[in-house]
Design an enzyme around this catalytic site. Structure first.
Site, PDB file in Angstrom:
ATOM      1  N   GLY A  42       0.527  -1.300  -0.430  1.00  0.00           N
ATOM      2  CA  GLY A  42      -0.590   0.019  -0.016  1.00  0.00           C
ATOM      3  C   GLY A  42       0.894   0.711  -0.292  1.00  0.00           C
ATOM      4  O   GLY A  42       2.003   1.038   0.575  1.00  0.00           O
ATOM      5  N   GLY A  44       0.068   5.665   0.669  1.00  0.00           N
ATOM      6  CA  GLY A  44      -0.625   6.542   1.228  1.00  0.00           C
ATOM      7  C   GLY A  44       0.568   8.110   1.206  1.00  0.00           C
ATOM      8  O   GLY A  44       1.255   8.274   0.784  1.00  0.00           O
ATOM      9  N   GLY A  45      -0.658   8.606   1.794  1.00  0.00           N
ATOM     10  CA  GLY A  45       0.383  10.580   1.933  1.00  0.00           C
ATOM     11  C   GLY A  45       1.008  10.478   2.693  1.00  0.00           C
ATOM     12  O   GLY A  45       2.186  11.455   2.639  1.00  0.00           O
ATOM     13  N   PHE A  46       0.911   9.458   3.657  1.00  0.00           N
ATOM     14  CA  PHE A  46       2.304  10.109   4.770  1.00  0.00           C
ATOM     15  C   PHE A  46       2.479   8.179   4.902  1.00  0.00           C
ATOM     16  O   PHE A  46       3.653   8.011   5.640  1.00  0.00           O
ATOM     17  CB  PHE A  46       0.657   9.440   6.087  1.00  0.00           C
ATOM     18  CG  PHE A  46      -0.126  11.140   6.512  1.00  0.00           C
ATOM     19  CD1 PHE A  46       0.812  11.637   6.593  1.00  0.00           C
ATOM     20  CD2 PHE A  46      -0.887  11.147   6.276  1.00  0.00           C
ATOM     21  CE1 PHE A  46      -0.122  12.679   7.171  1.00  0.00           C
ATOM     22  CE2 PHE A  46      -1.353  12.031   6.576  1.00  0.00           C
ATOM     23  CZ  PHE A  46      -1.490  12.947   7.232  1.00  0.00           C
ATOM     24  N   LYS A  63       4.342   0.038   8.248  1.00  0.00           N
ATOM     25  CA  LYS A  63       4.459   1.179   7.635  1.00  0.00           C
ATOM     26  C   LYS A  63       5.730   1.855   7.764  1.00  0.00           C
ATOM     27  O   LYS A  63       5.647   2.351   9.094  1.00  0.00           O
ATOM     28  CB  LYS A  63       3.226   2.104   7.805  1.00  0.00           C
ATOM     29  CG  LYS A  63       2.736   3.454   6.848  1.00  0.00           C
ATOM     30  CD  LYS A  63       1.374   4.396   7.617  1.00  0.00           C
ATOM     31  CE  LYS A  63       0.948   5.299   6.812  1.00  0.00           C
ATOM     32  NZ  LYS A  63      -0.500   5.781   7.472  1.00  0.00           N
ATOM     33  N   ASP A 172      -9.650  12.401   9.084  1.00  0.00           N
ATOM     34  CA  ASP A 172      -9.588  11.781   7.693  1.00  0.00           C
ATOM     35  C   ASP A 172      -9.766  10.631   7.159  1.00  0.00           C
ATOM     36  O   ASP A 172      -9.142   9.702   6.614  1.00  0.00           O
ATOM     37  CB  ASP A 172      -7.158  11.652   7.477  1.00  0.00           C
ATOM     38  CG  ASP A 172      -7.488  11.825   6.064  1.00  0.00           C
ATOM     39  OD1 ASP A 172      -8.337  12.269   5.284  1.00  0.00           O
ATOM     40  OD2 ASP A 172      -5.828  11.073   5.796  1.00  0.00           O
TER      41      ASP A 172
END
Length: 267
Positions: A42, A44-46, A63, A172
């Protein structure tokens, strides 16, 4: 070697003990369980999410947070503390964290100093094998029975209610941040990168740096920077609309893999 095995045992213990607390994970263990960041599952923005596996085959999601000016040690620890205090079946389970810094001795203005040349921050979660709600909205919504849609909505509501009882505003909430876990595809809220904890002294917080994903942000957050539990309720309403309509309305579609949450006041 023994220390590494002890850390892995600590992670494995969490799968058999619901009350176990998240643990600190060394960088060497992060490298080991992800097989040196072999498989990306995955974006994502972070951050980027990697698949990890422990010795007895439990799977985890690791992550790697993207380095940015916003990612201070204070903010990182605030997110870790937030994740540590939440334990609910509709919140993705937080297993541990890693704060890795590689330092070398360098001359700075003629003086030898220890200088950071690499900083990496990781968060480790239970692995949700069924992807996220965004994937299902795009691919399988038309095959959903009403009972399944209701179950998903109910699960998100339960998770959000739990967060608000803990005075945590997610800020979010969107389909990409709702994972589908287990054989029953239980919805689990994830990604607390911009969440806020309210100490209870005020019901509304005003910020000059409002963040979120357009289409899921309430008007008062975009125009006035006002944050409250109502912000998440607005986002929940958008998700419910998409589920109940059974279509992927382009006005509310976000790219679950590479969209970075927008700063409203940067418009």
């Amino acid at each position: 070697m023994a220390e590494k095995e002890s850390e892995v045992e600590g992670l494995e213990h969490m799968f058999t003990n619901e009350n176990a607390e998240p643990v600190h994970i060394s960088y060497s263990v992060i490298e080991s369980i992800t097989k040196t960041f072999y498989r990306v599952i995955g974006h994502g923005g972070f951050g980027t999410v990697y698949l990890g596996s422990l010795r007895n085959d439990p799977m985890v999601a690791v992550k790697l947070l993207h380095p940015s000016q916003d990612l201070s040690d204070t903010q990182f620890m605030a997110e870790v503390k937030c994740l540590t205090r939440v334990k609910h079946k509709n919140i993705v389970r937080f297993l541990g964290y890693c704060a890795y810094t590689h330092e070398v001795v360098m001359k700075v203005e003629g003086i030898d100093r220890m200088v950071d040349i690499e900083r990496k921050r990781f968060l480790c979660f239970e692995y949700a094998p069924n992807g996220n709600l965004q994937d299902y909205l795009e691919e399988k919504t038309h095959g959903y029975q009403w009972s399944i849609r209701y179950k998903i909505i109910k699960g998100i509501c339960q998770g959000l209610h739990y967060l608000h009882q803990k005075r945590i505003n997610h800020l979010d909430l969107k389909p990409a941040n709702v994972l589908m876990g287990g054989a029953q595809m239980e919805p689990m809220i994830t990604d607390f990168g911009i969440s806020r904890h309210n100490d209870g002294t005020q019901s509304t917080i005003v910020t000059k740096n409002a963040k979120g994903t357009l289409g899921y942000m309430p008007p008062e957050l975009i125009t006035e920077g006002k944050i409250s539990s109502k912000s998440d309720i607005f986002s929940l309403g958008v998700i419910m609309r998409r589920l109940l309509m059974g279509s992927d309305d382009e006005n509310y579609t976000e790219n679950a893999h590479d969209e970075e949450p927008l700063k409203a006041h940067d418009k």
